[in-house]
Design an enzyme around this catalytic site. Structure first.
Site, PDB file in Angstrom:
ATOM      1  N   ALA A   1      11.553   7.072  -3.522  1.00  0.00           N
ATOM      2  CA  ALA A   1      12.003   7.998  -4.557  1.00  0.00           C
ATOM      3  C   ALA A   1      11.574   7.519  -5.937  1.00  0.00           C
ATOM      4  CB  ALA A   1      13.523   8.136  -4.502  1.00  0.00           C
TER       5      ALA A   1
ATOM      6  N   LYS B   1       3.247   0.513  -5.568  1.00  0.00           N
ATOM      7  CA  LYS B   1       2.618  -0.614  -4.874  1.00  0.00           C
ATOM      8  C   LYS B   1       3.243  -0.747  -3.489  1.00  0.00           C
ATOM      9  CE  LYS B   1       1.791  -3.166  -9.176  1.00  0.00           C
ATOM     10  NZ  LYS B   1       2.052  -4.410  -9.943  1.00  0.00           N
TER      11      LYS B   1
ATOM     12  N   ARG C   1       6.292  -2.825   1.811  1.00  0.00           N
ATOM     13  CA  ARG C   1       6.250  -3.468   3.127  1.00  0.00           C
ATOM     14  C   ARG C   1       5.386  -2.640   4.074  1.00  0.00           C
ATOM     15  NH1 ARG C   1       9.791  -1.738   7.301  1.00  0.00           N
ATOM     16  NH2 ARG C   1      11.248  -0.102   6.693  1.00  0.00           N
TER      17      ARG C   1
ATOM     18  N   HIS D   1      -5.916  16.096 -16.818  1.00  0.00           N
ATOM     19  CA  HIS D   1      -6.561  16.412 -18.091  1.00  0.00           C
ATOM     20  C   HIS D   1      -7.395  15.235 -18.579  1.00  0.00           C
ATOM     21  CE1 HIS D   1      -4.820  20.309 -19.132  1.00  0.00           C
ATOM     22  NE2 HIS D   1      -3.698  19.883 -18.576  1.00  0.00           N
TER      23      HIS D   1
END
Length: 232
Positions: free
Chosen positions: A206, A226, A229, A159
């Site tokens: 998760a 982010k 590894r 939106h």
């Protein structure tokens, strides 16, 4: 009276391609959609060919909700679990060989704005986990062996909310589409936002919220996600 007719027409336009298709699809759901066990799976495997495209044999459990079934294509070996919901308004849903849609999962193209790239494509040997949601307003493409854990969300729309003087519902949407490449695993409750490409062989932890592209063969996590590894 005119408003009632208008509302009925709106309802039907969001359920099936035509009135005739609506009657046919709903009749089949009423007659055979509820039948449990392997007998029901076998009957639906035959009769649902009247309303959707099925290449080979696909297993559809009881109480699976289908809308715009003529825009749904199931390849050989596809399994739709009880309580799954596929809404394939223009753009369609295409599920590849041996892919599984688990209980409570929602695949909704949701293209009521005539967006040109809408649709949901899932390639071979993939799995959509329990209660996951895939919204395909501007297209969602999932490669081979793409796994979503329970409660994941893949939402190919956003939106606009930049104008503080107007409700966000009056400001329109943006839609860029989402691509999830081969061999990707999305952890439970992960969220993939619009415009993102998730690279081949990557893992999304998760609860992560992915707002930028994920490089191939990496593990990402966090809000926003982010790189944690690299997978060598």
């Amino acid at each position: 009276m005119s408003s009632i007719i208008s509302n009925l027409n709106l309802y039907l336009s969001r359920q099936a391609s035509s009135l005739g298709r609506y009657v046919l699809e709903q009749a089949l759901y009423l007659i055979v959609g509820w039948i449990p066990t392997l007998a029901g799976v076998g009957i639906r495997g035959l009769l649902y060919r009247l309303i959707l495209k099925m290449d080979g044999l696909a297993a559809i459990e009881s109480n699976v909700r289908l809308r715009f079934a003529d825009n749904i294509k199931l390849a050989h070996g596809v399994y739709l679990d009880q309580g799954s919901y596929l809404h394939a308004c223009p753009g369609g849903i295409d599920i590849g060989k041996n892919s599984i849609v688990m209980h409570g999962a929602v695949l909704h193209v949701y293209n009521f704005r005539d967006l040109p790239h809408s649709g949901i494509t899932i390639c071979e040997d993939s799995l959509v986990g329990e209660f996951s949601v895939i919204r395909g307003q501007d297209g969602v493409a999932i490669g081979n062996r793409g796994y979503t854990s329970p409660f994941t969300q893949i939402i190919a729309v956003n939106h606009v909310f930049d104008d503080v003087k107007r409700p966000f519902v009056d400001q329109g949407i943006t839609a860029e589409g989402i691509v999830i490449e081969d061999d990707v695993w999305l952890g439970a409750s992960a969220v993939i936002t619009d415009g993102v490409r998730v690279g081949r062989g990557s893992v999304v932890a998760a609860g992560a919220v992915v707002t930028k592209d994920v490089p191939p063969h990496t593990v990402v996590g966090g809000v926003p996600a982010k790189v944690i590894r690299v997978i060598y």
